[in-house]
Motif scaffolding. Structure first.
Motif, mmCIF file in Angstrom:
data_model
loop_
_atom_site.group_PDB
_atom_site.id
_atom_site.type_symbol
_atom_site.label_atom_id
_atom_site.label_comp_id
_atom_site.label_asym_id
_atom_site.label_seq_id
_atom_site.Cartn_x
_atom_site.Cartn_y
_atom_site.Cartn_z
ATOM 1 N N GLU A 220 40.916 57.277 64.031
ATOM 2 C CA GLU A 220 39.282 57.892 63.520
ATOM 3 C C GLU A 220 38.264 57.080 63.966
ATOM 4 O OE1 GLU A 220 37.043 61.384 63.240
ATOM 5 O OE2 GLU A 220 39.569 61.522 62.512
ATOM 6 N N CYS B 32 40.390 65.455 67.274
ATOM 7 C CA CYS B 32 39.346 64.787 65.969
ATOM 8 C C CYS B 32 38.146 65.834 64.964
ATOM 9 C CB CYS B 32 39.050 63.505 66.433
ATOM 10 S SG CYS B 32 39.877 61.830 66.846
ATOM 11 N N CYS C 174 43.730 56.654 60.412
ATOM 12 C CA CYS C 174 42.493 56.124 59.852
ATOM 13 C C CYS C 174 41.790 55.197 61.175
ATOM 14 C CB CYS C 174 42.492 55.355 58.693
ATOM 15 S SG CYS C 174 42.909 56.501 57.365
ATOM 16 N N VAL D 4 35.920 57.510 57.438
ATOM 17 C CA VAL D 4 37.287 58.321 58.051
ATOM 18 C C VAL D 4 37.807 59.048 57.275
ATOM 19 C CG1 VAL D 4 37.762 55.589 59.151
ATOM 20 C CG2 VAL D 4 38.816 56.084 57.007
ATOM 21 N N ARG D 5 38.053 59.245 55.998
ATOM 22 C CA ARG D 5 38.119 60.064 55.837
ATOM 23 C C ARG D 5 37.014 61.522 54.461
ATOM 24 N NH1 ARG D 5 43.735 61.303 55.704
ATOM 25 N NH2 ARG D 5 44.758 59.411 56.491
ATOM 26 N N ILE E 109 35.584 65.478 59.889
ATOM 27 C CA ILE E 109 36.130 64.631 59.089
ATOM 28 C C ILE E 109 35.574 65.261 57.619
ATOM 29 C CG2 ILE E 109 36.927 62.169 60.154
ATOM 30 C CD1 ILE E 109 33.947 61.572 58.549
ATOM 31 N N LYS F 103 38.478 55.573 67.998
ATOM 32 C CA LYS F 103 38.614 56.865 68.550
ATOM 33 C C LYS F 103 38.075 56.686 70.120
ATOM 34 C CE LYS F 103 35.657 60.424 66.736
ATOM 35 N NZ LYS F 103 35.655 59.793 65.234
ATOM 36 N N GLY G 95 42.732 62.095 64.923
ATOM 37 C CA GLY G 95 42.060 62.068 63.421
ATOM 38 C C GLY G 95 42.593 62.327 62.106
ATOM 39 N N THR G 96 41.891 62.165 61.083
ATOM 40 C CA THR G 96 42.658 62.321 60.315
ATOM 41 C C THR G 96 42.592 63.610 59.889
ATOM 42 O OG1 THR G 96 40.440 62.270 58.976
ATOM 43 C CG2 THR G 96 41.536 59.877 59.021
#
Length: 473
Positions: free
Chosen positions: A84, A149, A81, A192-193, A152, A87, A102-103
């Motif tokens: 992400e 990344c 997280c 972030v997710r 998301i 970054k 990233g996530t």
């Protein structure tokens, strides 16, 4: 050499990602080590949910970066997280970091480490894999930092078949979805997710089967929110059906469900919990507050009356249910009257398990810009008052269990005390209590044994194993 030290921070959802990365690395021939002195590469799976978690992640990165200066460590990779969310900043301000994943990019971990350790040559530069400054359009690229990344809102292309369970083979987390659509005013998770994405049920049942074949007696279902599982894929809530299918797995004893938003708990879910013996009578329902004005500012979808009705219904339908919740103190605008009423609510509801966070103003969230921000010492004082009340409730409830008989999942042995430690269905790992068990014969971690409770503290129980000859006396 291909030795990797892996550090996993944050929540159990993050831990699942870590275990899948560990499985991919092991399958690719990497050796997982526990000491910095042995590592050729260090991977840190980070968290940034609240300020304290962010600080822990940053401090860990800085500490691990120092090992590069000592010569052995050749690659430092940051995932999760914090990676992400920050970054670009990591790429610009932490030159010791060689790659940021990233996530949604964790399945790239082998490719990234192979490249950094010279196993396959230079990594490709693509939309998902670009140097930090080039990604920003900010001039010449810093070639030391690779960024992987992807969007998301994507899911990994597939769930890795191999996973290295780190919680003891008898207990495993099953992450059933990624992301969140709730957009609570204090929370960074959607940024972030990504949006809520359920994993296909067939994939989850297969993964669960592999975990049970590997020795798991307990599966713990997790997501940012478990209760809306399947809505995006199947057009309806499918958590009850997933639970039914998991209950058919031979060798599985307990299924525990965490992170149930109160407004999404359905009659069907309650009935499945009543009907299926493998489902623990335990629900984690993070309500965050009890007062309508604060809940509205938080962006929550329930009010005090609805919460009271739901808790009453659950206890009426499932009398032995254990209810866990979390609260936030010091949210912007929370008055002393709001807090006093929340304290009354906690006393009336008598939650079996309860945790309290002080409000953390996270940049980019609506709540961070709200008027009425509250001093840190006031947040902490309110948290401590709630926890003191809850401690008394837990102590009273625990004392009432002395003399009862309970099934306990054994998790380990304390040599100095000559006593085993385990949990009942009432306790999730790490966040709830333990049972300290005396036994006349050797027990193995993962055993589920009958125990007569002989003592209690605020959060823990003590007891003795009940042997078959005791039943016939």
């Amino acid at each position: 050499m291909k030795n990797v030290l892996f550090i996993s921070l944050g929540c159990d959802k993050n831990l699942v990602d870590s275990e899948k990365m560990l499985g991919l690395l092991s399958e690719a021939g990497y050796t997982i080590v526990e000491e910095e002195e042995q590592a050729d590469a260090i991977v840190i799976n980070t968290c940034c949910f609240i300020h304290d978690a962010k600080e822990e992640s940053i401090e860990t990165i800085i500490e691990m970066a120092s090992w590069k200066e000592k010569g052995r460590v050749r690659a430092l990779v940051i995932t999760g997280c914090l990676a992400e969310r920050y970054k670009e900043e990591i790429g610009e301000e932490l030159p010791e970091v060689d790659a940021v994943i990233g996530t949604t990019g964790y399945t790239e971990i082998v490719k990234v480490l192979d490249s950094l350790l010279g196993e396959t040559g230079a990594a490709e530069v693509s939309e998902e894999n670009v140097p930090a400054d080039e990604a920003n359009g900010a001039g010449p690229a810093q070639t030391h930092t690779l960024i992987f990344c992807p969007s998301i809102d994507l899911l990994p292309p597939s769930l890795p078949d191999k996973r290295m369970v780190t919680t003891g083979s008898y207990t495993a987390y099953l992450k059933i979805a990624e992301g969140c659509n709730k957009h609570c005013s204090y929370c960074v998770i959607p940024s972030v997710r990504g949006r809520y994405r359920s994993f296909p049920m067939e994939d989850l049942v297969e993964e669960a089967g592999r975990l049970v074949d590997g020795g798991a007696k307990e599966l713990i279902l997790v997501a940012q929110e478990t209760t809306v599982y399947g809505v995006d894929l199947y057009g309806q809530k499918m958590l009850p059906e997933l639970l039914r299918r998991l209950c058919r797995l031979e060798g599985l004893a307990w299924i525990r469900v965490l992170y149930c938003y109160p407004e999404e708990i359905t009659e069907e879910l309650i009935q499945v919990m009543k009907e299926e013996e493998k489902i623990c009578h335990y629900l984690d329902i993070p309500i965050q507050h009890s007062e309508d004005a604060v809940l509205k500012q938080m962006g929550r979808k329930t009010d005090r009356a609805e919460l009271t009705a739901l808790i009453g219904k659950l206890r009426a339908e499932i009398p032995d249910i254990t209810l866990r919740t979390t609260l936030i103190t010091g949210f912007p605008g929370e008055t002393e009257e709001d807090f006093a009423r929340m304290t009354d609510f906690v006393e009336q509801m008598r939650f079996d398990r309860l945790g309290v966070f002080t409000y953390s103003p996270e940049e980019g969230t609506r709540a961070a810009a709200m008027d009425g921000q509250i001093a840190e010492e006031v947040k902490e004082e309110r948290r401590d008052r709630i926890m003191e009340l809850q401690q008394a409730i837990c102590a009273e409830e625990a004392a009432g269990r002395v003399g009862s008989e309970m099934s306990v999942l054994i998790e380990g042995y304390l040599y100095e005390e000559d006593i085993y430690v385990g949990r009942t269905y009432m306790d999730a790992p790490k966040v709830d209590g333990n049972v300290f068990v005396r036994a006349e014969e050797e027990l193995i971690s993962g055993d589920i044994v009958p125990v007569r409770i002989t003592g209690a503290s605020e959060y823990d129980l003590m007891g003795d194993v009940i042997y078959e000859d005791e039943f016939t006396e």
